[in-house]
Scaffold this motif. Structure first.
Motif, PDB file in Angstrom:
ATOM      1  N   LYS B 144      -7.286   3.816  18.172  1.00 28.66           N
ATOM      2  CA  LYS B 144      -6.960   3.652  16.746  1.00 28.66           C
ATOM      3  C   LYS B 144      -5.653   4.390  16.468  1.00 28.66           C
ATOM      4  CE  LYS B 144      -9.150   7.543  14.427  1.00 28.66           C
ATOM      5  NZ  LYS B 144     -10.028   8.016  13.390  1.00 28.66           N
ATOM      6  N   PHE B 145      -5.015   4.029  15.362  1.00 26.60           N
ATOM      7  CA  PHE B 145      -3.763   4.704  15.015  1.00 26.60           C
ATOM      8  C   PHE B 145      -4.037   6.012  14.294  1.00 26.60           C
ATOM      9  CE2 PHE B 145      -1.738   0.394  15.256  1.00 26.60           C
ATOM     10  CZ  PHE B 145      -0.809   0.722  16.235  1.00 26.60           C
ATOM     11  N   ASP B 146      -3.194   7.014  14.576  1.00 24.23           N
ATOM     12  CA  ASP B 146      -3.284   8.260  13.821  1.00 24.23           C
ATOM     13  C   ASP B 146      -2.660   8.087  12.444  1.00 24.23           C
ATOM     14  OD1 ASP B 146      -4.450  10.110  15.816  1.00 24.23           O
ATOM     15  OD2 ASP B 146      -2.688   9.506  16.956  1.00 24.23           O
ATOM     16  N   LEU B 147      -1.598   7.290  12.394  1.00 25.70           N
ATOM     17  CA  LEU B 147      -0.904   7.085  11.123  1.00 25.70           C
ATOM     18  C   LEU B 147      -0.377   5.660  11.053  1.00 25.70           C
ATOM     19  CD1 LEU B 147       0.761   7.903   8.544  1.00 25.70           C
ATOM     20  CD2 LEU B 147       2.528   8.764  10.102  1.00 25.70           C
ATOM     21  N   LEU B 148      -0.631   5.004   9.944  1.00 19.78           N
ATOM     22  CA  LEU B 148       0.001   3.714   9.678  1.00 19.78           C
ATOM     23  C   LEU B 148       0.792   3.829   8.382  1.00 19.78           C
ATOM     24  CD1 LEU B 148      -2.636   1.009  10.695  1.00 19.78           C
ATOM     25  CD2 LEU B 148      -0.341   1.298  11.651  1.00 19.78           C
ATOM     26  N   GLN B 149       2.032   3.359   8.443  1.00 13.19           N
ATOM     27  CA  GLN B 149       2.921   3.475   7.288  1.00 13.19           C
ATOM     28  C   GLN B 149       3.348   2.083   6.823  1.00 13.19           C
ATOM     29  OE1 GLN B 149       5.873   6.755   8.906  1.00 13.19           O
ATOM     30  NE2 GLN B 149       4.902   5.648  10.566  1.00 13.19           N
ATOM     31  N   VAL B 150       3.503   1.934   5.528  1.00 17.80           N
ATOM     32  CA  VAL B 150       4.050   0.678   5.000  1.00 17.80           C
ATOM     33  C   VAL B 150       5.567   0.753   5.194  1.00 17.80           C
ATOM     34  CG1 VAL B 150       4.269  -0.842   3.017  1.00 17.80           C
ATOM     35  CG2 VAL B 150       2.213   0.580   3.294  1.00 17.80           C
ATOM     36  N   GLY B 158      -0.458  -4.133  -1.615  1.00 21.01           N
ATOM     37  CA  GLY B 158      -1.512  -4.792  -0.827  1.00 21.01           C
ATOM     38  C   GLY B 158      -1.782  -4.044   0.464  1.00 21.01           C
ATOM     39  N   HIS B 159      -0.709  -3.631   1.142  1.00 21.66           N
ATOM     40  CA  HIS B 159      -0.895  -2.945   2.427  1.00 21.66           C
ATOM     41  C   HIS B 159      -1.593  -1.597   2.234  1.00 21.66           C
ATOM     42  CE1 HIS B 159       1.071  -5.961   4.694  1.00 21.66           C
ATOM     43  NE2 HIS B 159       2.288  -5.723   4.272  1.00 21.66           N
ATOM     44  N   LEU B 160      -1.243  -0.886   1.149  1.00 16.45           N
ATOM     45  CA  LEU B 160      -1.913   0.408   0.923  1.00 16.45           C
ATOM     46  C   LEU B 160      -3.420   0.214   0.778  1.00 16.45           C
ATOM     47  CD1 LEU B 160       0.163   2.796  -1.395  1.00 16.45           C
ATOM     48  CD2 LEU B 160      -0.194   2.904   1.069  1.00 16.45           C
ATOM     49  N   ARG B 161      -3.809  -0.864   0.064  1.00 19.29           N
ATOM     50  CA  ARG B 161      -5.252  -1.132  -0.086  1.00 19.29           C
ATOM     51  C   ARG B 161      -5.909  -1.273   1.293  1.00 19.29           C
ATOM     52  NH1 ARG B 161      -3.958  -4.193  -4.543  1.00 19.29           N
ATOM     53  NH2 ARG B 161      -3.789  -6.115  -3.343  1.00 19.29           N
ATOM     54  N   THR B 162      -5.252  -2.079   2.149  1.00 19.03           N
ATOM     55  CA  THR B 162      -5.787  -2.279   3.511  1.00 19.03           C
ATOM     56  C   THR B 162      -5.883  -0.941   4.250  1.00 19.03           C
ATOM     57  OG1 THR B 162      -4.676  -4.422   3.591  1.00 19.03           O
ATOM     58  CG2 THR B 162      -5.387  -3.503   5.693  1.00 19.03           C
ATOM     59  N   LEU B 163      -4.814  -0.155   4.162  1.00 18.88           N
ATOM     60  CA  LEU B 163      -4.785   1.102   4.933  1.00 18.88           C
ATOM     61  C   LEU B 163      -5.815   2.105   4.413  1.00 18.88           C
ATOM     62  CD1 LEU B 163      -0.927   1.597   5.544  1.00 18.88           C
ATOM     63  CD2 LEU B 163      -2.608   0.335   6.894  1.00 18.88           C
ATOM     64  N   PHE B 164      -5.980   2.174   3.090  1.00 15.55           N
ATOM     65  CA  PHE B 164      -6.985   3.092   2.545  1.00 15.55           C
ATOM     66  C   PHE B 164      -8.390   2.669   2.985  1.00 15.55           C
ATOM     67  CE2 PHE B 164      -3.836   4.192  -1.018  1.00 15.55           C
ATOM     68  CZ  PHE B 164      -3.460   5.380  -0.407  1.00 15.55           C
ATOM     69  N   GLU B 165      -8.619   1.352   3.013  1.00 10.31           N
ATOM     70  CA  GLU B 165      -9.930   0.859   3.487  1.00 10.31           C
ATOM     71  C   GLU B 165     -10.151   1.235   4.948  1.00 10.31           C
ATOM     72  OE1 GLU B 165     -10.187  -3.384   2.746  1.00 10.31           O
ATOM     73  OE2 GLU B 165     -10.042  -3.023   0.574  1.00 10.31           O
ATOM     74  N   MET B 166      -9.107   1.062   5.747  1.00 10.97           N
ATOM     75  CA  MET B 166      -9.217   1.419   7.176  1.00 10.97           C
ATOM     76  C   MET B 166      -9.522   2.903   7.331  1.00 10.97           C
ATOM     77  SD  MET B 166      -6.096  -0.658   9.005  1.00 10.97           S
ATOM     78  CE  MET B 166      -6.401   0.033  10.632  1.00 10.97           C
ATOM     79  N   LYS B 167      -8.848   3.709   6.512  1.00 10.47           N
ATOM     80  CA  LYS B 167      -9.052   5.167   6.609  1.00 10.47           C
ATOM     81  C   LYS B 167     -10.496   5.519   6.222  1.00 10.47           C
ATOM     82  CE  LYS B 167      -7.292   9.557   4.917  1.00 10.47           C
ATOM     83  NZ  LYS B 167      -6.411  10.259   3.998  1.00 10.47           N
ATOM     84  N   GLN B 168     -10.963   4.877   5.140  1.00 13.74           N
ATOM     85  CA  GLN B 168     -12.322   5.163   4.664  1.00 13.74           C
ATOM     86  C   GLN B 168     -13.369   4.783   5.706  1.00 13.74           C
ATOM     87  OE1 GLN B 168     -12.867   3.712   0.712  1.00 13.74           O
ATOM     88  NE2 GLN B 168     -14.059   5.557   0.274  1.00 13.74           N
ATOM     89  N   SER B 169     -13.114   3.687   6.426  1.00 13.62           N
ATOM     90  CA  SER B 169     -14.105   3.248   7.412  1.00 13.62           C
ATOM     91  C   SER B 169     -13.914   3.920   8.774  1.00 13.62           C
ATOM     92  CB  SER B 169     -14.048   1.723   7.565  1.00 13.62           C
ATOM     93  OG  SER B 169     -12.768   1.359   8.023  1.00 13.62           O
ATOM     94  N   GLY B 170     -12.976   4.872   8.846  1.00 15.40           N
ATOM     95  CA  GLY B 170     -12.794   5.634  10.088  1.00 15.40           C
ATOM     96  C   GLY B 170     -11.932   4.946  11.132  1.00 15.40           C
ATOM     97  N   HIS B 171     -11.249   3.863  10.742  1.00 18.27           N
ATOM     98  CA  HIS B 171     -10.401   3.165  11.710  1.00 18.27           C
ATOM     99  C   HIS B 171      -8.955   3.638  11.677  1.00 18.27           C
ATOM    100  CE1 HIS B 171     -13.817   0.283  11.357  1.00 18.27           C
ATOM    101  NE2 HIS B 171     -13.651   0.328  12.668  1.00 18.27           N
TER     102      HIS B 171
END
Ligand SMILES: NC(=O)c1ccc[n+]([C@@H]2O[C@H](COP(=O)([O-])OP(=O)(O)OC[C@H]3O[C@@H](n4cnc5c(N)ncnc54)[C@H](OP(=O)(O)O)[C@@H]3O)[C@@H](O)[C@H]2O)c1
Lengths: 254, 313
Positions: B144-150, B158-171
């Motif tokens: 998994k990635f340590d950091l994903l940036q837009v 839109g991308h922030l929504r995706t990234l926050f969801e990924m962070k919340q689910s531990g991905h």
């Protein structure tokens, strides 16, 4: 808050879009050559064949000279498009993939305009410039790599690499135009596409600070000058007609 | 867009490859292998995790296509970087073959667990973001990635929504946004003020100091980690300084080269978490990491460096 903003885009310069270094670019060409060798021999022979037919279309009248010229030229664009852009250049520049349709379109366009090629004996300054460009594309362009201190294996060859293919095409278009009464739509569009590529190549090479950047720029300039000259046919040139020309565009048969 | 999938290069291939072998033979002469100083660490405010203050960029330098020789050279840079204590590597789907070069290098060097993987999402249709991220992860070959940036704020909402969801689910561990060349600072400031992001990436160096006006203090206030890109203006600072005598005080701050002084200037700002110079040379990767050690520049030395660099570049 807009994602796309003009004031932001205006701050970009060509170097912001250059995503590879000069050594990587030349290495990519060398790797591509290794992948396609010995296709270079065939494409060079095809280019020489085009040159010979253009010089004496009447001598090939029995073999449909228009197709003998347009066929290899169209195939070269397809090969440079799918081969060079798709297989090699795209590995360091994803935008290269966007240009493949343009190369395919150009190939189809050249095939559609086949009856405009080999119509008569080329004459006038446009023909001289055209033969000069074609000869440079076939024999001069591959020498640029060794002249710049790169290995011969990195030479750019007509039909394999886009730059000599496009410059050779400019030559063919000028020669064809010199024996037509007027500039036809397929040839004009093919010229425009070739000039666009020369622009792309010039900006790329210039942004990499390579001295070869003059090459596509000068070729485009020469082609534009040749294209805009008054037509030798309509101004008293005396090209011979061949059987392949369309009636409207053929010069009056002697 | 090219999905760059090349054949993986094994460590043996890398080291047995002619360039790999040649380069390995050269490395001891370069002297970087002797440097054992551990880089200084800085804290990511949102997580408390600590990362080295110098990372590694990959724009242009790691976009080397399919050439095994050039890919092996990139792996040598990564090898030197990790051996000198480096962790964060930054890339993007925009960087051509760089992601797959990094992925193959990490696997060949056995560093998929060591790396702090900082990648980006860069696609205007935000619905395609998850697919692009999945492709990027496959190229990096990390779990998994340590950091994903837009990237450059493209489709940021839109991308922030995706990234926050990924962070919340531990991905995903951290979420961020990038800009560069001083572009869109106002927009970035607004986002930093209201979104719970972990990182921002921006340009800040001796010649480009606009970020210090607003973004760096804001990052400190909001507890946002800062990655500094273009520390050398893509070589536009290091090249003209090459061969120029160093300031007589350089030794006092433990800087042996202009590159180290330029990095020390950046790291002197308390809001900066890490700077990510890119390089094609293993000894530069080591030299850059070493810049994080020793004293930082005080305000007076920073001012003197600015005027010296401005007069020379
Ligand atoms: N919008 C964004 O998200 C964005 C925008 C720009 C950059 N970035 C990130 O930031 C990274 C860094 O920026 P950058 O690549 O534009 O440029 P940079 O790191 O400012 O400069 C890279 C240049 O510095 C030279 N260099 C590195 N270390 C050196 C040393 N110790 N001594 C002398 N020269 C040295 C390198 O040459 P050698 O190869 O000879 O060492 C290379 O030409 C990028 O790679 C990318 O990951 C992100």
């Amino acid at each position: 808050m807009n994602t796309w903003r003009l004031d932001t885009w205006l701050t970009y310069r060509p170097e912001d879009f250059l995503m590879f270094s000069e050594p990587v670019y030349w290495q990519m060409i060398q790797t591509h050559n290794a992948l396609f060798w010995p296709a270079h021999i065939l494409t060079m022979l095809a280019g020489l064949g085009v040159l010979v037919v253009l010089g004496n279309p009447a001598g090939f009248a029995r073999f449909r000279p228009g197709l003998l010229i347009a066929g290899p030229l169209a195939a070269s664009w397809m090969l440079a498009g799918f081969g060079f852009l798709g297989l090699s250049y795209a590995s360091i520049n994803w935008a290269a993939e966007w240009l493949i349709p343009l190369f395919v379109f150009q190939g189809v366009l050249i095939l559609l305009g086949r009856t405009d090629f080999g119509v008569g004996v080329p004459s006038g300054i446009a023909a001289v410039l055209g033969f000069g460009l074609l000869a440079y594309a076939l024999a001069g362009y591959p020498l640029l790599a060794p002249l710049a201190g790169r290995p011969v294996a990195a030479a750019e060859v007509f039909g394999v690499a886009p730059d000599p293919t496009v410059i050779g095409t400019l030559g063919v278009l000028l020669i064809a135009r010199s024996s037509l009464k007027r500039r036809t739509a397929p040839l004009s569009l093919a010229l425009a596409i070739s000039i666009v590529w020369c622009g792309v190549s010039w900006i790329t090479l210039d942004t990499m600070n390579t001295w070869e950047s003059w090459s596509p720029a000068v070729a485009a300039l020469v082609a534009l000058i040749g294209w805009s000259l008054p037509n030798a046919v309509s101004t008293g040139g005396t090209p011979k007609a061949s059987r392949s020309g369309r009636a409207a565009d053929r010069p009056a048969a002697r | 867009m090219t999905k760059h999938r090349s054949k993986p290069v094994s460590r043996r291939t890398l080291l047995a490859g002619s360039a790999g072998a040649a380069l390995t033979a050269l490395l001891p002469k370069a002297g970087w292998t002797d440097q054992t100083t551990t880089p200084s660490l800085r804290t990511i405010p949102s997580s408390g995790a600590r990362i080295p203050a110098v990372g590694l960029g990959s724009w242009i330098t790691f976009n080397v296509g399919d050439s095994p020789v050039l890919r092996a050279q990139c792996a040598e840079v990564m090898d030197a970087f990790f051996k000198a204590g480096g962790k964060m590597i930054d890339s993007s789907p925009m960087y051509g073959s760089a992601q797959s070069v990094i992925g193959d290098g990490l696997r060949a060097l056995g560093r998929t667990d060591t790396v702090f993987s900082a990648d980006k999402v860069w696609i205007s249709d935000t619905d395609d973001g998850p697919d692009q991220i999945a492709d990027s992860r496959a190229l990096w070959q990390v779990p998994k990635f340590d950091l994903l940036q837009v990237h450059n704020l493209v489709g940021w909402e839109g991308h922030l929504r995706t990234l926050f969801e990924m962070k919340q689910s531990g991905h995903l561990s951290c979420v961020g946004l990038t800009t560069s060349h001083g572009r869109r600072h106002q927009d970035l400031a607004e986002i930093m003020a209201r979104e719970p992001i972990d990182f921002v990436q921006l340009t800040y160096n001796v010649r480009d100091r606009a970020a210090a006006d607003r973004l760096l203090p804001l990052a400190q206030d909001r507890g946002i980690a800062v990655i500094v890109n273009r520390p050398f203006r893509r070589g536009g600072l290091t090249q003209p300084l090459e061969g120029q005598p160093l300031p007589d005080w350089a030794g006092e701050v433990g800087a042996d080269t202009w590159a180290q002084l330029l990095l020390k200037f950046i790291l002197a700002h308390p809001a900066v978490t890490t700077a990510i110079p890119a390089t094609t040379k293993p000894h530069h990767a080591v030299e850059n990491l070493a810049a994080s050690t020793g004293p930082v520049l005080d305000a007076d030395l920073s001012r003197r460096l600015i005027s010296q660099v401005e007069s020379l570049t």
